[in-house]
Write an enzyme that holds these catalytic residues in place. Structure first.
Site, PDB file in Angstrom:
ATOM      1  NE  ARG A   1       7.390  -3.494   6.163  1.00  0.00           N
ATOM      2  CZ  ARG A   1       6.096  -3.136   6.096  1.00  0.00           C
ATOM      3  NH1 ARG A   1       5.604  -2.644   4.990  1.00  0.00           N
ATOM      4  NH2 ARG A   1       5.312  -3.292   7.135  1.00  0.00           N
TER       5      ARG A   1
ATOM      6  CE  LYS B   1      -2.245  -0.471   3.895  1.00  0.00           C
ATOM      7  NZ  LYS B   1      -1.707  -1.743   4.389  1.00  0.00           N
TER       8      LYS B   1
ATOM      9  NE  ARG C   1       6.251  -0.968  10.109  1.00  0.00           N
ATOM     10  CZ  ARG C   1       5.119  -0.779   9.429  1.00  0.00           C
ATOM     11  NH1 ARG C   1       5.149  -0.142   8.270  1.00  0.00           N
ATOM     12  NH2 ARG C   1       3.978  -1.211   9.914  1.00  0.00           N
TER      13      ARG C   1
ATOM     14  NE  ARG D   1      -4.667  -0.633   9.638  1.00  0.00           N
ATOM     15  CZ  ARG D   1      -3.538  -0.191   9.066  1.00  0.00           C
ATOM     16  NH1 ARG D   1      -3.468   1.020   8.603  1.00  0.00           N
ATOM     17  NH2 ARG D   1      -2.500  -0.979   8.968  1.00  0.00           N
TER      18      ARG D   1
ATOM     19  NE  ARG E   1       1.523  -4.715  11.147  1.00  0.00           N
ATOM     20  CZ  ARG E   1       2.583  -4.709  10.334  1.00  0.00           C
ATOM     21  NH1 ARG E   1       3.636  -5.471  10.607  1.00  0.00           N
ATOM     22  NH2 ARG E   1       2.579  -3.974   9.269  1.00  0.00           N
TER      23      ARG E   1
HETATM   24  P1  AMP Z   1       0.636   0.743   8.605  1.00  0.00           P
HETATM   25  O1  AMP Z   1       1.844   1.580   8.454  1.00  0.00           O
HETATM   26  O2  AMP Z   1      -0.526   1.193   7.763  1.00  0.00           O
HETATM   27  O3  AMP Z   1       0.933  -0.741   8.423  1.00  0.00           O
HETATM   28  O4  AMP Z   1       0.133   0.907  10.116  1.00  0.00           O
HETATM   29  C1  AMP Z   1       0.973   0.535  11.197  1.00  0.00           C
HETATM   30  C2  AMP Z   1       0.186   0.517  12.483  1.00  0.00           C
HETATM   31  O5  AMP Z   1      -0.335   1.841  12.744  1.00  0.00           O
HETATM   32  C3  AMP Z   1      -1.041  -0.387  12.508  1.00  0.00           C
HETATM   33  O6  AMP Z   1      -0.716  -1.741  12.803  1.00  0.00           O
HETATM   34  C4  AMP Z   1      -1.854   0.264  13.618  1.00  0.00           C
HETATM   35  O7  AMP Z   1      -1.323  -0.016  14.895  1.00  0.00           O
HETATM   36  C5  AMP Z   1      -1.616   1.763  13.354  1.00  0.00           C
HETATM   37  N1  AMP Z   1      -2.604   2.310  12.402  1.00  0.00           N
HETATM   38  C6  AMP Z   1      -2.369   2.801  11.150  1.00  0.00           C
HETATM   39  N2  AMP Z   1      -3.496   3.227  10.583  1.00  0.00           N
HETATM   40  C7  AMP Z   1      -4.485   2.991  11.476  1.00  0.00           C
HETATM   41  C8  AMP Z   1      -5.897   3.196  11.465  1.00  0.00           C
HETATM   42  N3  AMP Z   1      -6.541   3.699  10.391  1.00  0.00           N
HETATM   43  N4  AMP Z   1      -6.585   2.847  12.582  1.00  0.00           N
HETATM   44  C9  AMP Z   1      -5.977   2.355  13.655  1.00  0.00           C
HETATM   45  N5  AMP Z   1      -4.662   2.095  13.734  1.00  0.00           N
HETATM   46  C10 AMP Z   1      -3.908   2.418  12.648  1.00  0.00           C
END
Ligand code: AMP
Length: 193
Positions: free
Chosen positions: A127, A13, A133, A88, A144
């Site tokens: 990754r 993404k 991370r 989400r 996740r």
């Molecule tokens: P990402 O970088 O999109 O994989 O997001 C990493 C982490 O950020 C996720 O596992 C959540 O803990 C938090 N996060 C990101 N976007 C959201 C969202 N829309 N709602 C809730 N938590 C989020």
């Protein structure tokens, strides 16, 4: 152009959304990036988000909705945006509907990047070796993916019912995925004219 990217962790993404936003010349907003930046900077938002990110859980809707509503109200979002990782949950989709309705805006499309589980886990573990991370480790990746299936995947059906869903195969190499995305967006823009 107002777009949303939905896809499991590791679907690509971020990579695809950044490139597409540059091509469409619109704002790219990744809620995950905002949380990580705030954690690094030691802000109150970072402190509130940290334990959720580290556990592979979602940050509470209220915090996430507020940050997106504030950002979408800024002037540079008037010409469009690409949301990467938001909404989400169904409640976040509702909150987004309200924010957009208040300013008489609508989503043009919701892109679902579809990638098989084995490819995802492989990509995330690879990754994790270089990204540093804290949530790219095997048990947290599993959590996740569960969150994605339980909380986020229902949004695919919601946007499909609304006729907004654009399903793209994310298994292919990144350049081919980007090409498919641009072709799809171009087709939609010309058919609207
Ligand atoms: P990402 O970088 O999109 O994989 O997001 C990493 C982490 O950020 C996720 O596992 C959540 O803990 C938090 N996060 C990101 N976007 C959201 C969202 N829309 N709602 C809730 N938590 C989020």
């Amino acid at each position: 152009m107002r777009l949303v990217f939905i896809g499991p962790p590791g679907a690509g993404k971020g990579t695809q959304a950044v490139r597409l936003a540059a091509w469409c010349q619109v704002v790219h907003l990744s809620t995950g990036d905002v949380f990580r930046e705030n954690i690094r900077a030691g802000t109150p938002l970072g402190a509130a988000a940290r334990e959720h990110l580290d556990a592979g859980e979602l940050v509470p809707d209220a915090l996430t909705d507020a940050l997106v509503a504030d950002r979408l109200a800024e002037a540079d979002c008037a010409s469009g945006f690409i949301l990467d990782g938001y909404p989400r949950t169904l409640a976040q989709a509702d909150a987004l509907d309200h924010v957009l309705a208040e300013s008489s805006r609508e989503l043009d499309g919701v892109i679902e990047l579809h990638v098989g589980d084995e490819v995802l886990i492989d990509r995330l573990l690879t990754r994790g070796r270089s990204s540093g991370r804290s949530d790219d480790t095997a048990p947290i990746i599993r959590r996740r993916l569960d969150r994605y299936r339980n909380d986020t995947h229902p949004l695919v059906e919601l946007y499909e019912r609304r006729g907004r869903l654009i399903r793209i195969d994310g298994d292919a190499d990144p350049d081919s995925v980007q090409r498919r995305l641009r072709e799809d967006i171009e087709m939609r823009t010309t058919s609207k004219e």
